[in-house]
Design a protein around this motif. Sequence first.
Motif, short mmCIF file in Angstrom:
data_model
loop_
_atom_site.label_atom_id
_atom_site.label_comp_id
_atom_site.label_asym_id
_atom_site.label_seq_id
_atom_site.Cartn_x
_atom_site.Cartn_y
_atom_site.Cartn_z
N GLY A 130 0.79 -1.21 0.00
CA GLY A 130 0.00 0.00 0.00
C GLY A 130 0.83 1.26 0.00
N ASP A 158 3.57 3.80 -8.53
CA ASP A 158 2.39 3.51 -7.72
C ASP A 158 1.71 2.27 -8.30
N LEU A 162 -3.12 2.73 -5.94
CA LEU A 162 -2.38 3.58 -5.01
C LEU A 162 -2.03 4.93 -5.63
N LEU A 440 -5.87 0.57 1.18
CA LEU A 440 -4.89 0.37 0.10
C LEU A 440 -4.15 -0.94 0.34
#
Length: 607
Positions: A130, A158, A162, A440
């Motif tokens: 995450g 990412d 995310l 996340l």
Amino acid sequence: MDIGWIYRTRLMNPKPFTSIMLDPLEEEEQIASLKAPQSKCGWKNRSRLGALFATTFLVGWSFFHRSPSLAVDWKPCAENHKFLCGYLNVPTDYSNPSLGTSRLALTKYPANCSTSERLGIVITNYGGPGGPGRDISFQHASEAQQQTGGRYDIISFDQRGLGHSIPKVDCFGSALSYEVFKANTVHETTFSVPKDPFSSSGKGILVEQQKQALALEEAQATVCGNTMGAETLGYMSTTTTIYDMEEISRVLEGKDALINFWGGSYGSIVGAYLGHMLPHKAGRILISGIVPADMWANEHYESQVLLRLLLTDSEKTYQWYLEDCANAGPTRCALSNYGDSGPKDIEKRIDAFLDKLQDQPMIVSNHSRPGILTSGGVRQTLFVALQAPGIWSRYARMLASAINDDNGAPLLRMVTRELTEASPPQDSEGYTYTGQEPLLRLAISCGDARPYGKNEKRPTAGEIVDSILETMKESPRFGATVHLMEQHGGCQFWPGTGVGPERYFGPFNKTLATRTLILSNTHDPITPYAAGKIVQRTMGASSHLLVQGSAGHSYLSPTTECATKIIQQYFVQGILPDGSESKCEREVKNIFVDVEESTLEKYSKWE
């Protein structure tokens, strides 16, 4: 797993970075300077102190349809002009192009050398799961580059769900909405542990708290199912991340390039998946702070089996903390008192304080969020501190202030942060911070999880507590704390579990094109040496385990000069020590005395 990353993110009170707008000429000059060959390239043997910080699939997706993404349009990052930022559109489903594309946000920290000396790229994962790689890279990509010898571009990104990637996990609509949802629940404070958790009454207290945890997990999963949908959440697994990394490598380095990787904690899982999903493309892969990928993929997430292994050295690390504190004395460690006979005196004071809070939580009025400091809250702050030796001295002052002066505000700031503003501003790219860090994490963790079978029984609160009590026999201080610090459970409710592309569940013992370097500390509270040993034995001749005599989470703690040299030789020259395992001895005599205290702003805000 990197339990600290959620706390580091929360404690910063993160807000979108202030955008820095460049005129077109300045922008072109910045791009040119970042792409220009450097006059000198080399690698130095330096250590990092207090650094912070991953069925049988045959070959990746080489036979699948590829997206039309031909290049990344790199531009100087507004947050830090030493970096280039860009986006890459990738297939949402590599085997079904009709589902469209997803967008990955990337950064590049260019190699510090001439083009002729450049060795390629190293893709990173800073843990979690995450942790948004794009934003974390601005602090830690330079560290990865130094460790790998300075001759690679460091690529961070990412993962799906995310940060700046699209789609992103946003179940509650805003950071504030989720903060309010879990405020003052066990998902914020973790368990309060009774003096005798093994008694009937003690177990009853834990069961009631676990019932609350299960209800919260089911409630948030229901919200995510309603707002995000199972199909969207089903494409956020580590398996899909490996396909994305192969696409990043193909676009930046070509389809035949080996994939180099640097990662820790959850990043060690990413590295293991990378090597075994794409064994023919396994380049120089460093994984530290080890979590066995086989257990991660094949144990139910709410099971204590994996977590029990990960906590193997938690009490041993705590004893190192107490011993160094006692030896450093009151001038260096605020928890030490003149007249103490040894570390046991410090230990007794801390235990007495925890018992006192269990009977009566401390009122804290001098915090932006006035509230109470509980024993569970203090346990989680202590566990976070153990992971990062660079904050041991600061944490000792904070805990001593609570014990001696009834000042619990510094510790409470580690547990509860200021609430995010209702409508945070957008940055220049339209990104708005939406928080929800535990979700996340769950999007990836539960995306990896093996779903329950139709007739397979889900565990009750009482059964989960029975497992927790087994863990507490080996880790009495943290065994009932850590599973809620990172929400180590709830996948039985998560809408994305078992949805989407087929997951990779192993094997994790294939022969790789390049040997993997595994790094473990002797005293790691959350990813122990035993986990590194399991992974090395599983991988056999395709790996080498490097053990360093250090305390702390293996990629959040000081790297010894010895280990730094071995890592750099591996990435620059492709050389690893002979045999299956080697060791770097302890180089720091006393962490309270010899390790430079972390000066990062996020930590100074606690006091």
